[in-house]
Design an enzyme around this catalytic site. Structure first.
Site, short mmCIF file in Angstrom:
data_model
loop_
_atom_site.label_atom_id
_atom_site.label_comp_id
_atom_site.label_asym_id
_atom_site.label_seq_id
_atom_site.Cartn_x
_atom_site.Cartn_y
_atom_site.Cartn_z
N CYS A 145 0.81 -1.23 0.00
CA CYS A 145 0.00 0.00 0.00
C CYS A 145 0.83 1.27 0.00
O CYS A 145 0.73 2.08 -0.91
CB CYS A 145 -0.90 0.01 1.23
N1 LIG Z 1 -2.43 -6.02 1.73
C1 LIG Z 1 -2.79 -4.98 2.42
O1 LIG Z 1 -2.27 -4.75 3.50
C2 LIG Z 1 -3.88 -4.04 1.94
C3 LIG Z 1 -4.43 -3.13 2.85
C4 LIG Z 1 -5.44 -2.29 2.43
C5 LIG Z 1 -5.85 -2.32 1.10
N2 LIG Z 1 -5.28 -3.20 0.21
C6 LIG Z 1 -5.78 -3.20 -1.15
O2 LIG Z 1 -6.65 -4.32 -1.34
C7 LIG Z 1 -6.52 -4.83 -2.67
C8 LIG Z 1 -6.15 -6.29 -2.62
O3 LIG Z 1 -4.88 -6.40 -2.01
P1 LIG Z 1 -4.31 -7.76 -1.43
O4 LIG Z 1 -3.13 -7.39 -0.62
O5 LIG Z 1 -5.40 -8.57 -0.83
O6 LIG Z 1 -3.85 -8.48 -2.80
P2 LIG Z 1 -3.43 -10.01 -2.97
O7 LIG Z 1 -2.55 -10.05 -4.16
O8 LIG Z 1 -2.96 -10.56 -1.67
O9 LIG Z 1 -4.81 -10.75 -3.30
C9 LIG Z 1 -5.54 -10.50 -4.45
C10 LIG Z 1 -6.20 -11.79 -4.89
O10 LIG Z 1 -7.07 -11.49 -5.97
C11 LIG Z 1 -7.00 -12.58 -6.89
N3 LIG Z 1 -7.53 -12.12 -8.17
C12 LIG Z 1 -6.96 -11.32 -9.09
N4 LIG Z 1 -7.83 -11.09 -10.09
C13 LIG Z 1 -8.96 -11.76 -9.79
C14 LIG Z 1 -10.21 -11.93 -10.45
N5 LIG Z 1 -10.49 -11.34 -11.61
N6 LIG Z 1 -11.14 -12.71 -9.86
C15 LIG Z 1 -10.89 -13.32 -8.69
N7 LIG Z 1 -9.72 -13.19 -8.02
C16 LIG Z 1 -8.78 -12.43 -8.58
C17 LIG Z 1 -5.55 -12.96 -6.88
O11 LIG Z 1 -5.35 -14.27 -7.37
C18 LIG Z 1 -5.21 -12.84 -5.38
O12 LIG Z 1 -5.45 -14.05 -4.70
C19 LIG Z 1 -5.51 -3.94 -3.36
O13 LIG Z 1 -6.18 -2.90 -4.02
C20 LIG Z 1 -4.72 -3.36 -2.21
O14 LIG Z 1 -4.14 -2.12 -2.54
C21 LIG Z 1 -4.31 -4.08 0.61
#
Ligand SMILES: NC(=O)c1ccc[n+]([C@@H]2O[C@H](COP(=O)([O-])OP(=O)(O)OC[C@H]3O[C@@H](n4cnc5c(N)ncnc54)[C@H](O)[C@@H]3O)[C@@H](O)[C@H]2O)c1
Length: 434
Positions: A271
């Protein structure tokens, strides 16, 4: 809409979570643990299989928790997007990375919105949780969903609710972190608020998705700007012979108007290093340059260079050149206690040390292997021999499990980028910011 409202209240609504990663999997569990039947979607068959076997791949989610929910049949995972038709609510938690040129890459969000549009059902509530720039929900997602022929407000509902999860944080989780919600219209807002009230103690409604989107990005901008400020101060303190750590501790005694941020080898995670660029990029559409963001990024991105230079200088003062030196890096995760390598400054640091001719090894209890430009490195055991054979031991991530007294006692030279050795009295320790 009354129907969904009733279903949310009596928890008979079926909740769909798209993207079962750091954000989606804990959210899916939270809804199932309060009694909703949850259908999780992911494009990775491996993740789907693991969820269905009750085996977790996310540090904040224990396999025990996951398998307990599986036993109750409250959570199921699938790759079949046609099953989006089975759920009442769809929370989108897919990645929002940056392109190589640091422009927002909304391809995952767009592709998923197109899938949802193909299967959108009357009465469904769609909520975007992924971090993005202000305007995404209204300008990007809404037109795609309305290609289904259904109209927002009358046929389906749409909102933005940013995830604020802090991986590894044992004090704040989904339940006790206030949840922001911005609906595209009043009915969407009402339903989204009701949805999140089932899992979060406090829900904070805002007037529209753009306010929620801007708030999420602003929170992360606030962090990078303050981290950059303290990283700059650390470099000045080094020149002036003042300990930045002592200054931060002293300033923290002020009960109002100040909150501590700490210097380090750079910023990492999914992030903080990325999200501010969403805003910077969107701002350019308005002929506006977000100078604080650019400046903060500049200072923070320069930190691995500064640390490399300080290590080189510290070795030089002991008659050793970095070229040919053995350097042991402790911690490659982007912050303490997590197994997340994304954007970790340690990777940049290792690469730079290698480029200068150092032989680099690393230890991280959470990460067994890393890829660097020179190939694969495996985490070494932190034995006395490993410590004493290194010309310099660099504390890059301050994992709590490190026995600092032993590290300092066995090592020829310790370079501490996190201020974690404060309190130890060994003259072989050199700290960033001092
Ligand atoms: N990790 C953090 O600490 C955090 C905190 C706040 C916000 N975010 C935001 O949340 C969002 C997700 O982040 P994350 O860390 O969980 O990512 P991540 O990469 O851990 O998980 C995303 C998941 O989505 C799946 N995916 C991708 N395209 C897809 C689709 N079309 N259909 C179904 N699944 C699909 C991927 O295979 C993966 O498992 C991002 O926008 C990120 O900026 C993350």
């Amino acid at each position: 809409m009354r129907n969904l409202e009733q279903k949310l209240r009596d928890k008979s609504a079926r909740v769909g979570i798209v993207g079962l990663g750091y954000v989606g999997l804990p959210l899916a569990l939270s809804f199932s643990e309060v009694g909703f039947r949850v259908l999780g979607f992911d494009i990775q068959q491996k993740r789907v299989n693991l969820v269905n076997q009750g085996r977790s791949y996310i540090a904040d989610v224990s396999s025990d928790r996951l398998s307990a929910i599986r036993t109750k049949k409250l959570l199921e995972a699938t790759t079949a997007q046609t099953r989006l038709e089975e759920v009442d609510v769809i929370c989108i938690c897919v990645p929002t990375p940056l392109t190589k040129t640091k422009d927002p890459d909304l391809s995952y969000v767009i592709q998923e919105s197109e899938k949802i549009s193909q299967h959108l059902q009357p009465g469904q509530l769609v909520v975007l949780e992924s971090t993005t720039y202000p305007g995404t929900t209204k300008e990007v997602i809404l037109p795609i969903l309305e290609r289904s022929g259904l109209k927002v407000g009358s046929d389906f509902h749409l909102a933005y609710s940013p995830e604020r999860v802090d991986p590894g944080n044992e004090k704040y989780g989904i339940k006790n972190t206030p949840k922001l919600v911005g609906g595209i219209d009043s009915q969407s807002a009402k339903l989204a608020e009701l949805l999140y009230r089932q899992v979060a103690e406090v829900v904070v409604p805002v007037s529209c998705p753009e306010v929620a989107e801007m708030t999420k990005v602003f929170e992360n901008v606030f962090r990078i700007v303050n981290i950059a400020l303290v990283n700059e101060l650390a470099q000045l303190c080094e020149k002036m012979g003042i300990s930045v750590w002592e200054v931060i501790d002293a300033a923290s005694s002020k009960p109002f108007g100040y909150m501590p941020f700490y210097p380090g080898p750079g910023i990492g995670g999914h992030c903080i290093p990325l999200d501010p660029y969403f805003l910077a990029s969107k701002a350019r559409e308005y002929d506006f340059h977000t100078r604080f963001i650019e400046l903060a990024a500049q200072v923070n991105e320069q930190m691995p260079y500064h640390v490399t230079w300080r290590i080189m200088e510290s070795l030089n003062a002991r008659g050793t050149s970095l070229n040919g030196a053995k350097v042991l890096v402790l911690g490659v995760a982007y912050k303490k206690g997590v197994e997340d390598l994304r954007e970790s400054p340690s990777l940049r640091l290792i690469q730079m040390l290698q480029e200068k001719g150092a032989t680099v090894s690393y230890n991280d209890p959470h990460i067994s292997e890393i890829q660097v430009s020179k190939g694969t490195l495996a985490s070494v055991n932190l034995t006395e021999e490993i410590l004493s054979s290194a010309d310099c031991v660099v504390i890059a991530t301050d994992h709590s499990c490190y026995d600092l007294e032993q590290i300092a006692a066995r090592s020829k030279l310790v370079f501490d980028t996190r201020g974690t050795t404060r309190g130890l009295n060994h003259d072989n320790i050199i700290r960033l910011g001092e």
